[in-house]
Motif scaffolding. Structure first.
Motif, PDB file in Angstrom:
ATOM      1  N   VAL A  16       6.674  -6.787 -11.918  1.00 28.95           N
ATOM      2  CA  VAL A  16       6.221  -7.902 -11.091  1.00 28.95           C
ATOM      3  C   VAL A  16       5.425  -8.841 -11.987  1.00 28.95           C
ATOM      4  N   GLN A  17       5.842 -10.095 -12.096  1.00 30.03           N
ATOM      5  CA  GLN A  17       5.094 -11.092 -12.867  1.00 30.03           C
ATOM      6  C   GLN A  17       4.198 -11.854 -11.896  1.00 30.03           C
ATOM      7  N   LEU A  18       2.897 -11.708 -12.038  1.00 28.57           N
ATOM      8  CA  LEU A  18       1.939 -12.313 -11.120  1.00 28.57           C
ATOM      9  C   LEU A  18       1.821 -13.811 -11.370  1.00 28.57           C
ATOM     10  N   LYS A  19       1.666 -14.568 -10.286  1.00 28.59           N
ATOM     11  CA  LYS A  19       1.507 -16.019 -10.386  1.00 28.59           C
ATOM     12  C   LYS A  19       0.030 -16.382 -10.312  1.00 28.59           C
ATOM     13  N   PRO A  20      -0.368 -17.546 -10.802  1.00 24.03           N
ATOM     14  CA  PRO A  20      -1.761 -17.975 -10.658  1.00 24.03           C
ATOM     15  C   PRO A  20      -2.148 -18.071  -9.181  1.00 24.03           C
ATOM     16  N   GLY A  21      -3.366 -17.685  -8.861  1.00 19.04           N
ATOM     17  CA  GLY A  21      -3.827 -17.711  -7.484  1.00 19.04           C
ATOM     18  C   GLY A  21      -3.661 -16.363  -6.823  1.00 19.04           C
ATOM     19  N   VAL A  22      -3.368 -16.380  -5.520  1.00 16.91           N
ATOM     20  CA  VAL A  22      -3.313 -15.157  -4.714  1.00 16.91           C
ATOM     21  C   VAL A  22      -1.897 -14.589  -4.710  1.00 16.91           C
ATOM     22  N   ASN A  23      -1.783 -13.293  -4.977  1.00 17.84           N
ATOM     23  CA  ASN A  23      -0.521 -12.557  -4.886  1.00 17.84           C
ATOM     24  C   ASN A  23      -0.713 -11.436  -3.869  1.00 17.84           C
ATOM     25  N   SER A  24       0.059 -11.448  -2.787  1.00 14.71           N
ATOM     26  CA  SER A  24      -0.070 -10.410  -1.756  1.00 14.71           C
ATOM     27  C   SER A  24       1.009  -9.353  -1.961  1.00 14.71           C
ATOM     28  N   LEU A  25       0.618  -8.075  -1.781  1.00 14.57           N
ATOM     29  CA  LEU A  25       1.531  -6.953  -1.931  1.00 14.57           C
ATOM     30  C   LEU A  25       1.465  -6.078  -0.693  1.00 14.57           C
ATOM     31  N   GLY A  26       2.617  -5.601  -0.240  1.00 15.81           N
ATOM     32  CA  GLY A  26       2.657  -4.719   0.920  1.00 15.81           C
ATOM     33  C   GLY A  26       4.075  -4.451   1.352  1.00 15.81           C
ATOM     34  N   ARG A  27       4.211  -3.728   2.471  1.00 11.93           N
ATOM     35  CA  ARG A  27       5.529  -3.334   2.958  1.00 11.93           C
ATOM     36  C   ARG A  27       6.163  -4.403   3.844  1.00 11.93           C
ATOM     37  N   ALA A  28       5.378  -5.371   4.322  1.00 13.78           N
ATOM     38  CA  ALA A  28       5.914  -6.412   5.208  1.00 13.78           C
ATOM     39  C   ALA A  28       6.660  -7.482   4.411  1.00 13.78           C
ATOM     40  N   ALA A  30       6.553 -10.608   4.722  1.00 10.35           N
ATOM     41  CA  ALA A  30       5.795 -11.830   4.492  1.00 10.35           C
ATOM     42  C   ALA A  30       5.013 -11.819   3.179  1.00 10.35           C
ATOM     43  N   ASN A  31       4.932 -10.685   2.486  1.00  9.00           N
ATOM     44  CA  ASN A  31       4.177 -10.601   1.243  1.00  9.00           C
ATOM     45  C   ASN A  31       4.902 -11.319   0.100  1.00  9.00           C
ATOM     46  N   ASP A  32       4.113 -11.698  -0.919  1.00 10.06           N
ATOM     47  CA  ASP A  32       4.730 -12.275  -2.120  1.00 10.06           C
ATOM     48  C   ASP A  32       5.607 -11.248  -2.826  1.00 10.06           C
ATOM     49  N   PHE A  33       5.160  -9.981  -2.811  1.00  9.16           N
ATOM     50  CA  PHE A  33       5.917  -8.911  -3.448  1.00  9.16           C
ATOM     51  C   PHE A  33       6.028  -7.749  -2.472  1.00  9.16           C
ATOM     52  N   LEU A  34       7.259  -7.401  -2.140  1.00 12.64           N
ATOM     53  CA  LEU A  34       7.532  -6.348  -1.172  1.00 12.64           C
ATOM     54  C   LEU A  34       7.556  -4.992  -1.871  1.00 12.64           C
ATOM     55  N   ILE A  35       6.717  -4.049  -1.417  1.00  8.36           N
ATOM     56  CA  ILE A  35       6.697  -2.674  -1.918  1.00  8.36           C
ATOM     57  C   ILE A  35       7.194  -1.793  -0.777  1.00  8.36           C
ATOM     58  N   ALA A  36       8.476  -1.475  -0.790  1.00  7.96           N
ATOM     59  CA  ALA A  36       9.113  -0.766   0.337  1.00  7.96           C
ATOM     60  C   ALA A  36       8.907   0.728   0.209  1.00  7.96           C
ATOM     61  N   ASP A  37       7.688   1.185   0.519  1.00  8.12           N
ATOM     62  CA  ASP A  37       7.386   2.610   0.495  1.00  8.12           C
ATOM     63  C   ASP A  37       6.543   2.926   1.724  1.00  8.12           C
ATOM     64  N   PRO A  38       6.843   4.038   2.431  1.00 10.10           N
ATOM     65  CA  PRO A  38       6.106   4.318   3.682  1.00 10.10           C
ATOM     66  C   PRO A  38       4.614   4.565   3.494  1.00 10.10           C
ATOM     67  N   SER A  39       4.166   4.875   2.270  1.00 10.79           N
ATOM     68  CA  SER A  39       2.738   5.094   2.048  1.00 10.79           C
ATOM     69  C   SER A  39       1.973   3.785   1.854  1.00 10.79           C
ATOM     70  N   VAL A  40       2.692   2.668   1.757  1.00 12.46           N
ATOM     71  CA  VAL A  40       2.077   1.351   1.548  1.00 12.46           C
ATOM     72  C   VAL A  40       1.945   0.643   2.883  1.00 12.46           C
ATOM     73  N   LEU A  56      -8.383  -7.349  -8.059  1.00 10.41           N
ATOM     74  CA  LEU A  56      -7.622  -6.596  -7.052  1.00 10.41           C
ATOM     75  C   LEU A  56      -8.505  -6.389  -5.826  1.00 10.41           C
ATOM     76  N   LYS A  57      -7.981  -6.726  -4.632  1.00  4.19           N
ATOM     77  CA  LYS A  57      -8.737  -6.584  -3.389  1.00  4.19           C
ATOM     78  C   LYS A  57      -7.919  -5.782  -2.385  1.00  4.19           C
ATOM     79  N   ASP A  58      -8.502  -4.696  -1.869  1.00  6.37           N
ATOM     80  CA  ASP A  58      -7.868  -3.926  -0.806  1.00  6.37           C
ATOM     81  C   ASP A  58      -8.061  -4.655   0.524  1.00  6.37           C
ATOM     82  N   LEU A  59      -7.036  -4.673   1.373  1.00  4.98           N
ATOM     83  CA  LEU A  59      -7.098  -5.399   2.646  1.00  4.98           C
ATOM     84  C   LEU A  59      -7.171  -4.434   3.834  1.00  4.98           C
ATOM     85  N   GLY A  60      -7.939  -3.349   3.672  1.00  3.61           N
ATOM     86  CA  GLY A  60      -8.087  -2.381   4.764  1.00  3.61           C
ATOM     87  C   GLY A  60      -6.862  -1.515   4.944  1.00  3.61           C
TER      88      GLY A  60
END
Length: 228
Positions: A16-28, A30-40, A56-60
Protein backbone atom coordinates in the motif's frame (compact mmCIF):
# COMPACT_ATOMS: atom_id res chain seq x y z
CA UNK A 1 6.39 8.06 -0.12
CA UNK A 2 5.66 6.00 3.03
CA UNK A 3 4.43 2.46 2.39
CA UNK A 4 2.84 -0.49 4.13
CA UNK A 5 3.67 -4.10 3.29
CA UNK A 6 0.68 -6.33 4.09
CA UNK A 7 1.46 -9.92 5.20
CA UNK A 8 5.25 -9.35 4.99
CA UNK A 9 7.41 -12.39 4.34
CA UNK A 10 4.52 -14.52 3.04
CA UNK A 11 3.35 -15.50 -0.47
CA UNK A 12 0.31 -13.24 0.06
CA UNK A 13 2.43 -10.06 0.56
CA UNK A 14 1.23 -6.87 -1.16
CA UNK A 15 1.94 -3.13 -0.85
CA UNK A 16 0.00 0.00 0.00
CA UNK A 17 1.54 3.34 -1.04
CA UNK A 18 0.25 5.99 1.36
CA UNK A 19 -0.85 9.37 0.03
CA UNK A 20 -0.24 12.74 1.72
CA UNK A 21 -2.93 13.54 4.27
CA UNK A 22 -5.41 11.05 5.73
CA UNK A 23 -5.42 7.38 4.66
CA UNK A 24 -8.29 5.27 6.04
CA UNK A 25 -7.98 1.49 6.39
CA UNK A 26 -10.69 -1.05 7.19
CA UNK A 27 -13.02 -3.75 5.93
CA UNK A 28 -15.67 -1.34 4.55
CA UNK A 29 -15.66 -0.35 0.87
CA UNK A 30 -15.62 3.37 1.78
CA UNK A 31 -12.01 3.20 3.04
CA UNK A 32 -9.03 4.39 1.01
CA UNK A 33 -7.53 0.92 1.41
CA UNK A 34 -9.72 -2.14 1.84
CA UNK A 35 -8.39 -4.85 4.22
CA UNK A 36 -10.79 -7.76 3.65
CA UNK A 37 -10.21 -9.76 6.82
CA UNK A 38 -12.88 -10.60 9.44
CA UNK A 39 -10.59 -9.51 12.30
CA UNK A 40 -10.45 -5.95 10.86
CA UNK A 41 -13.20 -3.46 11.73
CA UNK A 42 -15.25 -1.66 9.08
CA UNK A 43 -13.36 1.60 9.71
CA UNK A 44 -10.37 0.35 11.69
CA UNK A 45 -7.76 3.13 11.69
CA UNK A 46 -6.26 6.16 9.95
CA UNK A 47 -2.69 6.82 8.87
CA UNK A 48 -1.93 10.54 8.50
CA UNK A 49 1.08 11.56 6.38
CA UNK A 50 1.96 15.19 7.09
CA UNK A 51 5.16 17.27 7.37
CA UNK A 52 7.54 14.30 7.01
CA UNK A 53 5.72 12.57 9.90
CA UNK A 54 3.41 9.57 9.70
CA UNK A 55 0.88 9.05 12.51
CA UNK A 56 -1.30 5.98 13.12
CA UNK A 57 -4.67 6.49 14.86
CA UNK A 58 -7.02 3.74 16.03
CA UNK A 59 -10.71 4.55 15.39
CA UNK A 60 -12.22 2.45 18.20
CA UNK A 61 -11.71 -0.87 16.41
CA UNK A 62 -13.03 -4.11 17.93
CA UNK A 63 -9.76 -6.08 17.90
CA UNK A 64 -7.41 -3.15 18.40
CA UNK A 65 -4.41 -1.60 16.63
CA UNK A 66 -0.88 -2.59 17.68
CA UNK A 67 2.61 -1.22 16.97
CA UNK A 68 5.39 -3.73 17.71
CA UNK A 69 2.71 -5.76 19.56
CA UNK A 70 1.83 -2.89 21.94
CA UNK A 71 -1.79 -1.59 21.77
CA UNK A 72 -2.01 2.07 20.72
CA UNK A 73 -4.57 4.80 20.20
CA UNK A 74 -2.24 7.31 18.55
CA UNK A 75 1.42 6.73 17.62
CA UNK A 76 4.10 8.24 15.36
CA UNK A 77 5.42 5.49 13.06
CA UNK A 78 9.09 4.69 12.48
CA UNK A 79 10.57 2.77 9.54
CA UNK A 80 10.63 -0.99 10.11
CA UNK A 81 7.93 -1.08 12.79
CA UNK A 82 5.34 -3.89 12.73
CA UNK A 83 1.63 -3.00 12.77
CA UNK A 84 -1.25 -5.36 13.54
CA UNK A 85 -4.87 -4.57 12.66
CA UNK A 86 -6.67 -7.43 14.39
CA UNK A 87 -5.02 -10.54 12.95
CA UNK A 88 -3.48 -8.80 9.90
CA UNK A 89 0.24 -8.02 10.08
CA UNK A 90 1.85 -5.07 8.28
CA UNK A 91 5.33 -3.55 8.07
CA UNK A 92 5.78 0.24 7.79
CA UNK A 93 8.53 1.85 5.69
CA UNK A 94 8.94 5.60 5.70
CA UNK A 95 11.34 5.71 2.77
CA UNK A 96 9.58 3.06 0.67
CA UNK A 97 10.96 -0.50 0.22
CA UNK A 98 11.51 -2.11 -3.19
CA UNK A 99 8.31 -3.16 -5.01
CA UNK A 100 6.66 -6.31 -3.64
CA UNK A 101 5.28 -9.01 -5.99
CA UNK A 102 1.52 -8.61 -6.03
CA UNK A 103 1.48 -4.91 -6.92
CA UNK A 104 1.04 -1.58 -5.16
CA UNK A 105 -2.39 -0.35 -4.08
CA UNK A 106 -2.85 3.34 -4.91
CA UNK A 107 -5.11 5.71 -2.97
CA UNK A 108 -8.41 6.53 -4.73
CA UNK A 109 -8.92 10.27 -5.48
CA UNK A 110 -12.10 11.86 -4.12
CA UNK A 111 -15.04 11.41 -6.50
CA UNK A 112 -13.32 8.79 -8.63
CA UNK A 113 -14.86 5.30 -8.98
CA UNK A 114 -13.35 2.79 -6.57
CA UNK A 115 -11.88 -0.37 -8.03
CA UNK A 116 -10.53 -2.69 -5.37
CA UNK A 117 -8.40 -5.65 -6.37
CA UNK A 118 -8.52 -8.63 -4.07
CA UNK A 119 -5.27 -9.36 -2.29
CA UNK A 120 -3.60 -12.60 -3.40
CA UNK A 121 -4.55 -15.54 -1.25
CA UNK A 122 -1.88 -17.91 0.01
CA UNK A 123 -2.55 -21.52 -0.88
CA UNK A 124 -1.68 -23.99 1.84
CA UNK A 125 -0.14 -27.10 0.36
CA UNK A 126 -0.93 -30.60 1.56
CA UNK A 127 1.01 -32.48 4.19
CA UNK A 128 4.67 -33.20 3.41
CA UNK A 129 5.49 -36.68 2.10
CA UNK A 130 6.98 -39.19 4.51
CA UNK A 131 10.78 -39.11 4.49
CA UNK A 132 12.56 -41.86 2.63
CA UNK A 133 14.16 -44.55 4.77
CA UNK A 134 17.51 -45.86 3.63
CA UNK A 135 17.73 -49.62 3.18
CA UNK A 136 19.55 -51.60 5.86
CA UNK A 137 23.28 -52.29 5.37
CA UNK A 138 23.83 -55.82 3.99
CA UNK A 139 25.05 -58.24 6.67
CA UNK A 140 28.15 -60.28 5.81
CA UNK A 141 27.68 -64.04 6.12
CA UNK A 142 30.56 -65.80 7.96
CA UNK A 143 31.09 -69.52 7.30
CA UNK A 144 31.23 -71.64 10.50
CA UNK A 145 34.12 -74.09 11.06
CA UNK A 146 33.36 -77.73 10.22
CA UNK A 147 31.36 -79.48 12.93
CA UNK A 148 30.06 -76.24 14.49
CA UNK A 149 26.62 -74.75 14.13
CA UNK A 150 26.61 -71.44 12.23
CA UNK A 151 26.01 -68.34 14.36
CA UNK A 152 22.47 -66.99 14.27
CA UNK A 153 21.83 -64.25 11.77
CA UNK A 154 21.03 -60.85 13.24
CA UNK A 155 17.37 -59.93 13.12
CA UNK A 156 16.78 -56.87 10.99
CA UNK A 157 14.22 -54.44 12.30
CA UNK A 158 11.57 -53.53 9.73
CA UNK A 159 12.06 -50.09 8.23
CA UNK A 160 9.82 -47.38 9.64
CA UNK A 161 8.58 -44.12 8.25
CA UNK A 162 7.47 -41.01 10.09
CA UNK A 163 4.16 -39.49 9.06
CA UNK A 164 2.43 -36.36 10.33
CA UNK A 165 -1.28 -35.66 10.50
CA UNK A 166 -3.54 -32.95 11.89
CA UNK A 167 -5.81 -34.12 14.70
CA UNK A 168 -8.13 -31.10 14.83
CA UNK A 169 -11.10 -30.55 12.51
CA UNK A 170 -11.57 -27.02 13.84
CA UNK A 171 -11.41 -24.14 11.32
CA UNK A 172 -9.20 -21.09 11.82
CA UNK A 173 -10.89 -18.29 13.80
CA UNK A 174 -10.22 -15.68 11.10
CA UNK A 175 -10.07 -17.95 8.02
CA UNK A 176 -13.07 -20.33 8.35
CA UNK A 177 -12.23 -22.22 5.14
CA UNK A 178 -8.74 -23.14 6.40
CA UNK A 179 -8.21 -25.99 8.93
CA UNK A 180 -6.64 -24.82 12.18
CA UNK A 181 -3.08 -25.87 12.90
CA UNK A 182 -2.54 -24.12 16.24
CA UNK A 183 -4.55 -23.56 19.44
CA UNK A 184 -4.14 -20.63 21.86
CA UNK A 185 -4.99 -21.70 25.41
CA UNK A 186 -5.16 -18.08 26.56
CA UNK A 187 -7.62 -16.91 23.87
CA UNK A 188 -9.18 -20.41 23.61
CA UNK A 189 -9.20 -20.10 19.81
CA UNK A 190 -7.90 -22.09 16.87
CA UNK A 191 -5.66 -20.47 14.24
CA UNK A 192 -4.03 -21.33 10.91
CA UNK A 193 -0.38 -20.78 9.96
CA UNK A 194 -0.98 -17.15 8.90
CA UNK A 195 -2.61 -16.16 12.21
CA UNK A 196 0.40 -16.94 14.42
CA UNK A 197 3.89 -15.48 14.66
CA UNK A 198 7.20 -17.36 14.75
CA UNK A 199 10.10 -16.30 16.95
CA UNK A 200 13.38 -18.02 17.84
CA UNK A 201 14.61 -18.18 21.44
CA UNK A 202 17.98 -19.85 22.21
CA UNK A 203 17.92 -21.54 18.83
CA UNK A 204 14.40 -23.00 19.34
CA UNK A 205 11.48 -21.72 17.25
CA UNK A 206 8.29 -20.81 19.13
CA UNK A 207 4.87 -19.99 17.68
CA UNK A 208 2.87 -17.25 19.41
CA UNK A 209 -0.68 -15.90 19.13
CA UNK A 210 -1.02 -12.63 17.20
CA UNK A 211 -3.84 -11.54 19.52
CA UNK A 212 -2.30 -12.02 22.99
CA UNK A 213 1.34 -13.03 22.22
CA UNK A 214 0.93 -16.27 24.24
CA UNK A 215 2.66 -19.41 22.96
CA UNK A 216 0.26 -21.61 20.97
CA UNK A 217 0.02 -25.40 20.82
CA UNK A 218 0.81 -27.24 17.57
CA UNK A 219 -2.14 -29.48 16.71
CA UNK A 220 0.03 -31.79 14.64
CA UNK A 221 1.07 -35.13 16.11
CA UNK A 222 3.40 -37.85 14.85
CA UNK A 223 3.04 -41.59 14.62
CA UNK A 224 5.34 -44.31 13.30
CA UNK A 225 4.15 -46.61 10.50
CA UNK A 226 5.89 -50.00 10.12
CA UNK A 227 6.51 -51.05 6.57
CA UNK A 228 6.85 -54.80 5.97
Amino acid sequence: MPRLVINPGSPAAWEVQLKPGVNSLGRAQANDFLIADPSVSGTHCQIVVENAKTTLKDLGSTNGTYVNRAPIRDAVLQTGQTIHLGGVEMAFYGDGPPPIPGGVAQAVPAGAPRVTGAAPVARISGLPPAPRVASATPVARVAAPAGEAPPPMPVEAPPVAETTFITSNQPCKFHPKTPARYYCGHCQRYYCEFCVTARTVAGVQHKTCRQCAAEVSDLRQSRRLVRG
